[in-house]
Motif scaffolding. Structure first.
Motif, mmCIF file in Angstrom:
data_model
loop_
_atom_site.group_PDB
_atom_site.id
_atom_site.type_symbol
_atom_site.label_atom_id
_atom_site.label_comp_id
_atom_site.label_asym_id
_atom_site.label_seq_id
_atom_site.Cartn_x
_atom_site.Cartn_y
_atom_site.Cartn_z
ATOM 1 N N ALA A 269 0.778 -1.301 0.045
ATOM 2 C CA ALA A 269 0.127 -0.127 0.194
ATOM 3 C C ALA A 269 0.906 1.262 0.003
ATOM 4 O O ALA A 269 0.388 2.343 -0.604
ATOM 5 N N TYR A 270 2.276 1.180 0.602
ATOM 6 C CA TYR A 270 3.122 2.271 0.772
ATOM 7 C C TYR A 270 3.274 2.606 -0.698
ATOM 8 O O TYR A 270 3.446 3.950 -1.127
ATOM 9 N N ASP A 271 3.661 1.810 -1.705
ATOM 10 C CA ASP A 271 4.186 1.982 -2.902
ATOM 11 C C ASP A 271 2.947 2.573 -3.766
ATOM 12 O O ASP A 271 3.282 3.440 -4.650
ATOM 13 N N LYS A 272 1.793 2.266 -3.273
ATOM 14 C CA LYS A 272 0.664 2.865 -4.115
ATOM 15 C C LYS A 272 -0.066 4.088 -3.646
ATOM 16 O O LYS A 272 -0.470 5.176 -4.229
ATOM 17 N N ILE A 273 -0.116 4.412 -2.287
ATOM 18 C CA ILE A 273 -0.676 5.201 -1.829
ATOM 19 C C ILE A 273 0.377 6.382 -1.156
ATOM 20 O O ILE A 273 0.153 7.522 -1.080
ATOM 21 N N GLY A 274 1.441 6.015 -0.498
ATOM 22 C CA GLY A 274 2.488 6.760 0.154
ATOM 23 C C GLY A 274 2.435 6.807 1.723
ATOM 24 O O GLY A 274 1.838 5.914 2.240
ATOM 25 N N LYS A 275 3.229 7.743 2.179
ATOM 26 C CA LYS A 275 3.517 7.762 3.506
ATOM 27 C C LYS A 275 2.332 8.102 4.393
ATOM 28 O O LYS A 275 2.269 7.430 5.481
ATOM 29 N N GLU A 276 1.324 8.587 3.891
ATOM 30 C CA GLU A 276 0.205 8.709 4.844
ATOM 31 C C GLU A 276 -0.410 7.709 5.466
ATOM 32 O O GLU A 276 -1.235 7.686 6.458
ATOM 33 N N ILE A 277 -0.315 6.591 5.012
ATOM 34 C CA ILE A 277 -0.801 5.088 5.704
ATOM 35 C C ILE A 277 -0.149 4.960 6.782
ATOM 36 O O ILE A 277 -0.824 4.153 7.598
ATOM 37 N N ILE A 278 0.972 5.439 7.459
ATOM 38 C CA ILE A 278 1.410 5.523 8.666
ATOM 39 C C ILE A 278 0.302 5.843 9.849
ATOM 40 O O ILE A 278 0.289 5.295 11.060
ATOM 41 N N ILE A 279 -0.574 6.573 9.240
ATOM 42 C CA ILE A 279 -1.630 6.931 10.429
ATOM 43 C C ILE A 279 -2.507 5.986 10.915
ATOM 44 O O ILE A 279 -2.952 6.000 12.148
ATOM 45 N N ILE A 280 -2.494 4.867 10.099
ATOM 46 C CA ILE A 280 -3.174 3.669 10.687
ATOM 47 C C ILE A 280 -2.575 3.000 12.032
ATOM 48 O O ILE A 280 -3.433 2.375 12.756
ATOM 49 N N GLY A 281 -1.287 3.351 12.256
ATOM 50 C CA GLY A 281 -0.635 2.836 13.464
ATOM 51 C C GLY A 281 -1.291 3.363 14.663
ATOM 52 O O GLY A 281 -1.562 2.505 15.516
ATOM 53 N N PRO A 282 -1.396 4.598 15.071
ATOM 54 C CA PRO A 282 -2.054 5.341 15.992
ATOM 55 C C PRO A 282 -3.549 4.627 16.387
ATOM 56 O O PRO A 282 -3.878 4.513 17.451
ATOM 57 N N ILE A 283 -4.174 4.696 15.219
ATOM 58 C CA ILE A 283 -5.609 4.098 15.402
ATOM 59 C C ILE A 283 -5.751 2.665 15.907
ATOM 60 O O ILE A 283 -6.411 2.109 16.737
ATOM 61 N N LEU A 284 -4.726 1.908 15.228
ATOM 62 C CA LEU A 284 -4.671 0.481 16.052
ATOM 63 C C LEU A 284 -4.220 0.341 17.402
ATOM 64 O O LEU A 284 -4.916 -0.401 18.042
ATOM 65 N N ALA A 285 -3.310 1.208 17.829
ATOM 66 C CA ALA A 285 -2.963 1.267 19.223
ATOM 67 C C ALA A 285 -4.102 1.748 20.126
ATOM 68 O O ALA A 285 -4.454 1.184 21.233
ATOM 69 N N ILE A 286 -5.188 2.630 19.517
ATOM 70 C CA ILE A 286 -6.333 2.958 20.474
ATOM 71 C C ILE A 286 -7.442 1.608 20.490
ATOM 72 O O ILE A 286 -8.025 1.458 21.457
ATOM 73 N N LEU A 287 -7.449 1.079 19.192
ATOM 74 C CA LEU A 287 -8.290 -0.083 19.309
ATOM 75 C C LEU A 287 -7.750 -1.100 20.347
ATOM 76 O O LEU A 287 -8.732 -1.664 20.805
ATOM 77 N N ILE A 288 -6.402 -1.371 20.479
ATOM 78 C CA ILE A 288 -6.139 -2.455 21.260
ATOM 79 C C ILE A 288 -6.425 -2.211 22.810
ATOM 80 O O ILE A 288 -6.925 -2.851 23.438
ATOM 81 N N ILE A 289 -6.165 -0.909 23.250
ATOM 82 C CA ILE A 289 -6.110 -0.463 24.765
ATOM 83 C C ILE A 289 -7.929 -0.568 24.838
ATOM 84 O O ILE A 289 -8.206 -0.730 26.231
ATOM 85 N N SER A 290 -8.631 -0.278 23.949
ATOM 86 C CA SER A 290 -10.049 -0.228 24.290
ATOM 87 C C SER A 290 -10.703 -1.776 24.309
ATOM 88 O O SER A 290 -11.733 -1.977 24.720
ATOM 89 N N MET A 291 -9.791 -2.768 24.065
ATOM 90 C CA MET A 291 -10.372 -3.998 24.264
ATOM 91 C C MET A 291 -9.749 -5.014 25.364
ATOM 92 O O MET A 291 -10.202 -6.155 25.635
ATOM 93 N N VAL A 292 -8.631 -4.608 25.999
ATOM 94 C CA VAL A 292 -7.947 -5.382 26.968
ATOM 95 C C VAL A 292 -8.787 -5.743 28.001
ATOM 96 O O VAL A 292 -8.442 -6.845 28.896
#
Length: 389
Positions: A269-292
């Protein structure tokens, strides 16, 4: 069949060979990491807070020392020598854990393993970034990461089977001397192949590089995201309270599955979309803590996958950005600086979460604040870089 193989370029073959080195390396140390939290707390008697400190210091040194390793690699140009040194320390600290009779000795070995990993990653990333096709940088890192994670999945699965059949943790650590040895042998084969088959052609000058002052936004954004992650070690400690030993190891295995699959997807996806895909990382971290707080085996299996996706995007996309925007002669140093910021974040996260382990509301608020801050700073970075084009 042979015709298909011949179509693979020598440079891509070297990336695959390095991926095989990573396959056996991850089979070794990720298998160990799947049982270290349980071994440290339930067998050797260490507290969860002590575990947090050791994991935090280990990850901090394991990332921050990459800055030193990257600079040494750039100055000496002895990338393969640094890789051999790092892999040897990294891998053979693992079977020695079987001999630890208290958590202090185990702590030293855990930190040694992380230091070895820190030593060999910047030169390895340099080699991959140098031989990768210019328009397939994300793919090259994703391919190496996929092979890497295949070992990280198979290894913990083997350990889970061993635990199911009542082998002990010490037996598991001793077993891991086998893939450790195979990794070193594969590294030697890769080195010999690189001397005979690979032509390192100079790349075109990067015309859309990042100004140094703007890199700070990138480093801080990635560091904040790392500082706001609920580490897999703490997920495993929570799981140990209501699941069987082999089930806990399976959660770690799913984390490795997630890192491999999502890391590959994010790389493409990075090759297709670019650097902006990094934003998914912080979103995943919030999902994790919401489920523990949901103590259910299916939820914790999902947590393993989500943590793997978080590390997958950080292992693949963050490196791809450096390879795309930084000139070769500075790349090892910038890889090191990026990993230092990530290491600082993991140190803060591990100590904070370990200290407030039984106060989940404080941890939830802390993680949400840091991840939102990370998103804001990364968006600022994107704006700066896009303005330079």
């Amino acid at each position: 069949m042979s015709k298909g193989i011949k179509k693979i370029s020598p440079n891509l073959r070297l990336i695959i060979l390095i991926g095989i080195v990573s396959f056996f390396a991850d089979m070794t140390y990720e298998s160990a990491r799947s049982i270290i939290p349980q071994y440290f707390t339930y067998v050797l008697g260490g507290s969860v807070f002590a575990l947090g400190i050791v994991i935090g210091i280990g990850d901090f040194l394991g990332y921050s020392f990459r800055s030193v390793s990257g600079k040494i690699s750039d100055r000496t140009r002895n990338y393969w020598g640094m890789m051999f040194l790092g892999y040897t320390i990294n891998l053979f600290a693992v079977p020695l854990l079987a001999l630890a009779n208290n958590y202090i000795i185990a702590s030293i070995l855990i930190i040694m393993e992380r230091m070895g990993r820190a030593t060999r990653i910047p030169p390895r990333d340099y080699v991959i970034s140098t031989v990768a096709s210019e328009n397939r940088i994300g793919y090259s890192f994703a391919l190496q990461n996929l092979l890497d994670q295949a070992g990280a999945v198979i290894g913990p699965l083997i350990i889970s089977v061993m635990l199911f059949y009542n082998y002990g943790y010490r037996d598991a650590f001793l077993f891991l001397a086998i893939p450790a040895t195979l990794s070193i042998l594969s590294l030697y084969v890769s080195y010999k192949y690189s001397k005979k088959e690979i032509n390192f052609e100079p790349r075109k000058k990067i015309e859309r590089g990042i100004k140094k002052r703007h890199l700070m936004y990138y480093f801080i954004g990635i560091g904040l995201s790392a500082a706001g992650i609920f580490h897999i070690s703490f997920i495993l400690v929570l799981a140990q309270g209501f699941l069987e030993q082999y089930e806990v190891t399976l959660i770690f295995t799913l984390a490795m599955v997630g890192e491999g699959i999502f890391g590959f997807i994010f790389g493409i996806a990075y090759d297709k979309i670019g650097k902006e895909i990094i934003i998914i990382g912080p979103i995943l971290a919030i999902l994790i803590i919401s489920m523990v707080s949901f103590h259910n085996i299916l939820v914790f299996m999902l947590l393993g996958l989500l943590f793997g996706a978080f590390t997958g995007i950080n292992d693949t996309v963050t490196r791809s950005v450096v390879a795309s925007y930084i000139e070769e002669e500075h790349r090892g140093s910038v890889f090191g600086a990026l990993n230092t910021s990530y290491g600082y974040g993991l140190l803060i996260s591990s100590i904070f979460v370990g200290y407030f382990f039984n106060q989940i509301l404080i941890i939830v608020l802390y993680i949400i604040i840091l991840q939102i801050s990370s998103i804001i700073i990364l968006l600022k970075f994107f704006k700066k870089v896009n303005h330079e084009k």
